[in-house]
Design a protein around this motif. Structure first.
Motif, PDB file in Angstrom:
ATOM      1  N   ILE A   1       2.424  28.584  30.578  1.00 25.08           N
ATOM      2  CA  ILE A   1       2.075  29.581  29.408  1.00 25.08           C
ATOM      3  C   ILE A   1       3.073  30.392  28.825  1.00 25.08           C
ATOM      4  N   LYS A   2       4.060  31.030  29.724  1.00 26.15           N
ATOM      5  CA  LYS A   2       5.080  31.687  29.475  1.00 26.15           C
ATOM      6  C   LYS A   2       6.065  30.914  28.370  1.00 26.15           C
ATOM      7  N   TYR A   3       6.279  29.461  28.616  1.00 32.21           N
ATOM      8  CA  TYR A   3       7.094  28.916  27.959  1.00 32.21           C
ATOM      9  C   TYR A   3       6.481  28.665  26.457  1.00 32.21           C
ATOM     10  N   LEU A   4       5.340  28.453  26.369  1.00 29.97           N
ATOM     11  CA  LEU A   4       4.554  27.816  25.253  1.00 29.97           C
ATOM     12  C   LEU A   4       4.671  29.115  24.343  1.00 29.97           C
ATOM     13  N   GLU A   5       4.433  30.369  24.905  1.00 24.10           N
ATOM     14  CA  GLU A   5       4.290  31.849  24.115  1.00 24.10           C
ATOM     15  C   GLU A   5       5.709  31.903  23.434  1.00 24.10           C
TER      16      GLU A   5
END
Length: 102
Positions: A48-52
């Motif tokens: 999730i953090k990576y995609l954000e």
């Protein structure tokens, strides 16, 4: 386990449709040769953090990811950052990436 060769950098690209953190986790597990059916919320958090993080950069931006180990908290943190291709001719960038790099 299937060991992968890390990449030096990548480029932000726009894809058709969407990709969720779960989709990315499954792709990652499959690329490692792991057959994983379920993921915990804690495991999905890094995706999730990576995609954000990558969604904040324009298309064709050269990027890199690195793991930063914080010894005090003993946590690995994924760092996503822009790569500056200094000293490389524009012709090489276009030939290497297939498009003009921002």
């Amino acid at each position: 386990m299937n060991e992968r060769t890390p990449s030096r950098y990548g480029v932000i690209k726009e894809i058709k449709g969407t990709i969720t953190a779960l989709d990315l986790a499954i792709l990652d597990a499959n690329s490692k040769g792991i057959d994983k059916g379920t993921f915990t919320d804690n495991e999905l958090e890094k995706y999730i953090k990576y995609l954000e993080k990558i969604s904040n950069f324009p298309v064709n931006t050269p990027m890199a990811t690195t793991w930063l180990y914080k010894s005090i908290s003993q946590i690995n943190e994924l760092r996503v950052h822009k790569v500056f291709l200094i000293g490389i001719a524009e012709e090489f960038k276009i030939e290497h990436f297939g498009f003009e790099v921002n």
